[in-house]
Design an enzyme around this catalytic site. Structure first.
Site, PDB file in Angstrom:
ATOM      1  N   ASP A 131      43.669 -17.585  30.781  1.00  0.00           N
ATOM      2  CA  ASP A 131      42.928 -17.410  29.583  1.00  0.00           C
ATOM      3  C   ASP A 131      43.951 -17.683  28.551  1.00  0.00           C
ATOM      4  OD1 ASP A 131      40.862 -17.168  28.183  1.00  0.00           O
ATOM      5  OD2 ASP A 131      40.806 -15.016  28.036  1.00  0.00           O
ATOM      6  N   TYR A 133      44.374 -18.403  24.058  1.00  0.00           N
ATOM      7  CA  TYR A 133      44.480 -17.468  22.863  1.00  0.00           C
ATOM      8  C   TYR A 133      44.573 -18.602  21.754  1.00  0.00           C
ATOM      9  CZ  TYR A 133      45.064 -13.204  20.207  1.00  0.00           C
ATOM     10  OH  TYR A 133      44.929 -12.222  19.386  1.00  0.00           O
ATOM     11  N   HIS A 138      39.965 -16.442  15.293  1.00  0.00           N
ATOM     12  CA  HIS A 138      39.804 -15.098  16.355  1.00  0.00           C
ATOM     13  C   HIS A 138      41.039 -14.397  16.260  1.00  0.00           C
ATOM     14  CE1 HIS A 138      38.884 -12.324  19.615  1.00  0.00           C
ATOM     15  NE2 HIS A 138      40.094 -12.854  19.997  1.00  0.00           N
ATOM     16  N   ARG A 147      47.246  -5.622  12.380  1.00  0.00           N
ATOM     17  CA  ARG A 147      48.538  -5.787  11.274  1.00  0.00           C
ATOM     18  C   ARG A 147      48.026  -6.385  10.187  1.00  0.00           C
ATOM     19  NH1 ARG A 147      49.543  -7.358  16.385  1.00  0.00           N
ATOM     20  NH2 ARG A 147      48.835  -9.512  15.898  1.00  0.00           N
ATOM     21  N   GLU A 203      33.053 -12.349  24.617  1.00  0.00           N
ATOM     22  CA  GLU A 203      33.918 -13.151  23.995  1.00  0.00           C
ATOM     23  C   GLU A 203      33.604 -14.884  24.403  1.00  0.00           C
ATOM     24  OE1 GLU A 203      38.118 -12.647  24.750  1.00  0.00           O
ATOM     25  OE2 GLU A 203      38.147 -11.287  23.352  1.00  0.00           O
ATOM     26  N   GLU A 205      34.025 -18.452  24.644  1.00  0.00           N
ATOM     27  CA  GLU A 205      34.980 -19.282  24.779  1.00  0.00           C
ATOM     28  C   GLU A 205      34.455 -20.485  25.567  1.00  0.00           C
ATOM     29  OE1 GLU A 205      38.222 -17.700  27.108  1.00  0.00           O
ATOM     30  OE2 GLU A 205      38.196 -15.790  25.947  1.00  0.00           O
ATOM     31  N   ASP A 237      34.264 -14.270  28.348  1.00  0.00           N
ATOM     32  CA  ASP A 237      35.451 -13.246  28.781  1.00  0.00           C
ATOM     33  C   ASP A 237      34.861 -11.893  28.375  1.00  0.00           C
ATOM     34  OD1 ASP A 237      37.976 -12.296  29.390  1.00  0.00           O
ATOM     35  OD2 ASP A 237      38.810 -12.912  27.557  1.00  0.00           O
ATOM     36  N   ARG A 241      36.963  -3.226  25.094  1.00  0.00           N
ATOM     37  CA  ARG A 241      37.842  -3.002  23.926  1.00  0.00           C
ATOM     38  C   ARG A 241      38.655  -1.796  23.938  1.00  0.00           C
ATOM     39  NH1 ARG A 241      38.439  -8.381  22.749  1.00  0.00           N
ATOM     40  NH2 ARG A 241      36.540  -9.249  22.156  1.00  0.00           N
ATOM     41  N   GLN A 244      41.359  -1.909  27.042  1.00  0.00           N
ATOM     42  CA  GLN A 244      42.257  -2.828  26.590  1.00  0.00           C
ATOM     43  C   GLN A 244      43.470  -2.046  25.522  1.00  0.00           C
ATOM     44  OE1 GLN A 244      40.677  -6.502  25.250  1.00  0.00           O
ATOM     45  NE2 GLN A 244      42.677  -7.528  24.599  1.00  0.00           N
ATOM     46  N   TYR A 248      47.257  -2.117  27.152  1.00  0.00           N
ATOM     47  CA  TYR A 248      47.743  -3.588  27.183  1.00  0.00           C
ATOM     48  C   TYR A 248      49.190  -3.676  26.782  1.00  0.00           C
ATOM     49  CZ  TYR A 248      48.105  -4.385  22.261  1.00  0.00           C
ATOM     50  OH  TYR A 248      48.627  -4.527  20.953  1.00  0.00           O
ATOM     51  N   LYS A 257      39.487  -6.756  31.188  1.00  0.00           N
ATOM     52  CA  LYS A 257      39.052  -8.063  31.468  1.00  0.00           C
ATOM     53  C   LYS A 257      38.730  -8.432  32.810  1.00  0.00           C
ATOM     54  CE  LYS A 257      40.599  -9.684  27.161  1.00  0.00           C
ATOM     55  NZ  LYS A 257      39.650 -10.661  26.282  1.00  0.00           N
ATOM     56  N   THR A 261      33.982 -12.070  34.680  1.00  0.00           N
ATOM     57  CA  THR A 261      34.057 -13.527  33.620  1.00  0.00           C
ATOM     58  C   THR A 261      32.958 -14.465  34.079  1.00  0.00           C
ATOM     59  OG1 THR A 261      36.620 -13.195  33.612  1.00  0.00           O
ATOM     60  CG2 THR A 261      35.662 -15.316  32.946  1.00  0.00           C
ATOM     61  N   THR A 363      38.879 -16.707  22.915  1.00  0.00           N
ATOM     62  CA  THR A 363      37.552 -16.795  21.981  1.00  0.00           C
ATOM     63  C   THR A 363      37.626 -17.565  20.531  1.00  0.00           C
ATOM     64  OG1 THR A 363      37.426 -14.275  22.308  1.00  0.00           O
ATOM     65  CG2 THR A 363      36.241 -15.210  20.483  1.00  0.00           C
ATOM     66  N   GLU A 377      34.729  -8.690  15.981  1.00  0.00           N
ATOM     67  CA  GLU A 377      34.918  -9.502  15.018  1.00  0.00           C
ATOM     68  C   GLU A 377      33.652  -9.274  13.777  1.00  0.00           C
ATOM     69  OE1 GLU A 377      36.289 -12.830  17.250  1.00  0.00           O
ATOM     70  OE2 GLU A 377      37.124 -13.573  15.308  1.00  0.00           O
TER      71      GLU A 377
END
Lengths: 432, 432
Positions: A131, A133, A138, A147, A203, A205, A237, A241, A244, A248, A257, A261, A363, A377
């Site tokens: 997968d 990114y 996203h 952040r 997600e 994708e 996907d 959350r 994760q 992670y 995950k 899928t 995503t 999101e």
């Protein structure tokens, strides 16, 4: 590299009447898939309107020129994918002719089935699932949640970021998603606890099916990369959350995950997508140019596919309400790296790709909120519930919710095609 | 659960003379593997001394009780692994009897080959490869390089940290490792550049071969987890530290690892390891107890295996010098989570494990420097070169270096066994 031919002619019609003007599968599409009429009898077919043509039967009946019997007699598409781009284009040309020429109808028609009468299976044995990114909006949206001042990490505009996923739990559209159990710890809790995920998400994708592979140790030049792509699908996907966030670091997503899928069962070939491809959007002012090994490839490397996500809750189903469209937009334009660049990067250290490997783009969200590709999101990390037309609200997915991804290609002067759909309904967590 | 039986008797001898007192493969071991006498003719066998017995031939000749013909006639061990723990124990008992009973010698001996005359292959088709991070001293050492005050992240003592690896590039011992190319950026550089990795490393790990699988959605209770393990091997998780440092955030290692993973070709069964298993070391004062789903399982869950790493440089080979032992120790005691806990955690979200899946433990280092399991640790992140007996120095691996992992089990009152070896030589980077 891609040339337009008779198979792309928007005026081309099929003697399969349902194909003409079909939303997804006019004769200009001819997606490949694996279907079964009975359990354990998996066969390779091609979609045409609301029917599917049994390709193994066509080969057995001598209706295809060349030796296709063995490849099309398999129960998955890996061997066909491995024959490469030119061979798959040749098959497409023959199918297009057989399904448009009224003179072939009586020979071919006995090998058609109603799609409603078959069960679609996974198109290939997935050797490895990776997968990426590459959806920059996203990545920016998710990065902003963690952040705010520095959403994208320094490597993002140099490296097509990707990670290995779980191949064993890839399933075709329709497979239910059992809410996973796992460890999660809220920021205000001292210790984690195990329980059902409370932040289950989808997600949106695109999936890329690998065609001809490369030998271990031999990279794939970016100029050749698109020849190693057998086709595309929709990919959900599913993500927990809360699992994760806790698990992670430092090695990436794992159990958040790997529980499922889902892919749409139809393989949309590069040949079918060719009329809709377009140049990659220009990189924003100030962004670095791709390093030389990623710079090049086809001029029209961007997928011109618009995507939609629908949600139908248990209550909506009970009350006969149609699924609600959660998002829509030209999200494939959000790919910061093309499918060709993804393939080249993946093999750039000598890693061997194999026919039937599955690659997710990550995503895909549009820059506008209307095209966000996940609940994370849409609900701003769960802080702003979204309200559905019937008054229900959602931050993440509830048991009974059914998510459906759809995709279409439309362009002036071309016959529109669709990718089919990718659906899954949430079932309650099992056991403890 | 494990009972000792006649197959474990240290006094048991084989009529295969080389087995008696053999360093690795006395009759108490009986490791499984796949070998070929000619290319493309891959067969299942069991190691005994310096020979290998063709198990398909034994089954075909009617020398095994029960119906083994189909399972042992495969070209990989997946089907046998899928038959489960009890079936594999039954096969072991029969092999032990056949190879110790002088009366069976004339029937069995025609089906033996010299190990020096065969090529060992990968034991199984690897559906998925997962790598964990349960070596607590390694995690502490690596964490200290990045975060001296806080080497272990808060989740480490609750979550058996793992991530998905690349299945397609797993190879048996002996496969050369081509130095990978990739993006890397030194801290004092503004932008990354692509080139051959300058910080190529090995990682000393144990590999776990999954036996009987679980259905998607159904976790594996920790009490049953060890029954899902078909065997163990040595595993070298080759790593490009410079690629890893630049690419790994936020989704984990990818191209830094996917260019090759090497395993020793022999599958050492849980039955063979049983005499050497011991209780997990007590958790340090103040560490949390495992969450309930990870708490339990066999009393003797720790692998009692001591590990060694050898390095032979090109110069050493030219001058006829033997490989130099870089490290040694009881590194399997460094596993903060047992193999059973790893399996249970992996399936705890419903993820389906399948026979022949490969799981790495993560790098195993002893607490003492003498048993560090990577060059990264031995050279303190590349800052303190290590000096070899011939005066050469190393921070990371140079072209021509050959790394060999070895493992042994020794215990008073039991016949010592070995796991064979896991070797790979570094070849120069290819292309650009």
């Amino acid at each position: 590299m891609m040339t337009f031919d008779a198979t792309h002619d928007p005026a081309l019609q099929s003697w399969v009447k349902s194909a003409n003007g079909h939303e997804d599968f006019p004769i200009q599409n001819l997606p490949l898939g694996v279907f079964s009429l009975a359990e354990g009898d998996d066969r390779i077919g091609a979609g045409i309107g609301d029917r599917i043509v049994d390709l193994a039967a066509l080969a057995d009946a001598g209706l295809l020129e060349g030796d296709w019997t063995e490849t099309l007699g398999e129960d998955r598409l890996n061997a066909l994918f491995g024959q490469g781009y030119e061979a798959m284009g040749e098959l497409r040309a023959q199918l297009s002719a057989l399904l448009s020429d009224e003179g072939r109808r009586s020979a071919v028609e006995p090998h058609l089935h109603d799609q409603s009468a078959v069960e679609m299976q996974l198109p290939a044995h997935v050797g490895d699932y990776t997968d990426f990114y590459v959806g920059i909006h996203h990545a920016t949206n998710v990065g902003t949640l963690f952040r705010p001042d520095n959403p994208l990490l320094p490597n993002y505009k140099y490296v097509p970021i990707g990670y290995h996923g779980r191949a064993s739990s890839v399933r075709p559209s329709g497979h239910p998603v059992v809410r996973p159990q796992g460890q999660r710890k809220a920021p205000d809790e001292d210790v984690p606890a195990r329980g059902p995920s409370a932040r289950l998400d989808y997600e949106l994708e695109m999936g890329i099916w690998v065609g001809e592979g490369n030998a271990l140790g031999d990279p794939i030049p970016v100029e050749e990369a698109s020849q190693h792509i057998a086709g595309y699908c929709l990919l959900n996907d599913w993500s927990a959350r809360d699992l994760q966030a806790w698990e992670y670091q430092p090695l990436g997503p794992f159990l958040a995950k790997s529980f499922l899928t889902t892919v749409s069962p139809w393989v949309i070939t590069p040949q079918a997508l060719a009329p809709f491809m377009k140049p990659m959007p220009p990189r924003p002012e100030g962004d670095p140019a791709p390093l030389p090994y990623l710079d090049g490839g086809p001029k029209d490397a961007a997928l011109g596919i618009s995507l939609e996500v629908f949600l139908q809750t248990e209550k909506m189903r009970q009350e006969g309400e149609a699924p609600h469209r959660l998002s829509h937009g030209d999200a494939t334009s959000a790919m910061y790296w093309s499918a060709a660049q993804i393939v080249t990067h993946h093999a750039s250290n000598g890693c061997n790709l194999q026919p039937g490997d599955l690659i997710g783009t990550g995503t895909l969200s549009t820059e506008e909120e209307a095209g966000y590709g996940s609940m994370l999101e849409l609900s701003k990390g769960g802080k702003q519930p979204i309200t559905l037309p019937n008054g229900e609200t959602r931050t993440f997915l509830e048991d009974g919710d059914e998510v459906t991804l759809k995709a279409r290609c439309e362009k002036e002067g071309a016959a529109s095609i669709g990718l089919g759909s990718c659906t899954g309904r949430v079932l309650p967590a099992r056991g403890s």
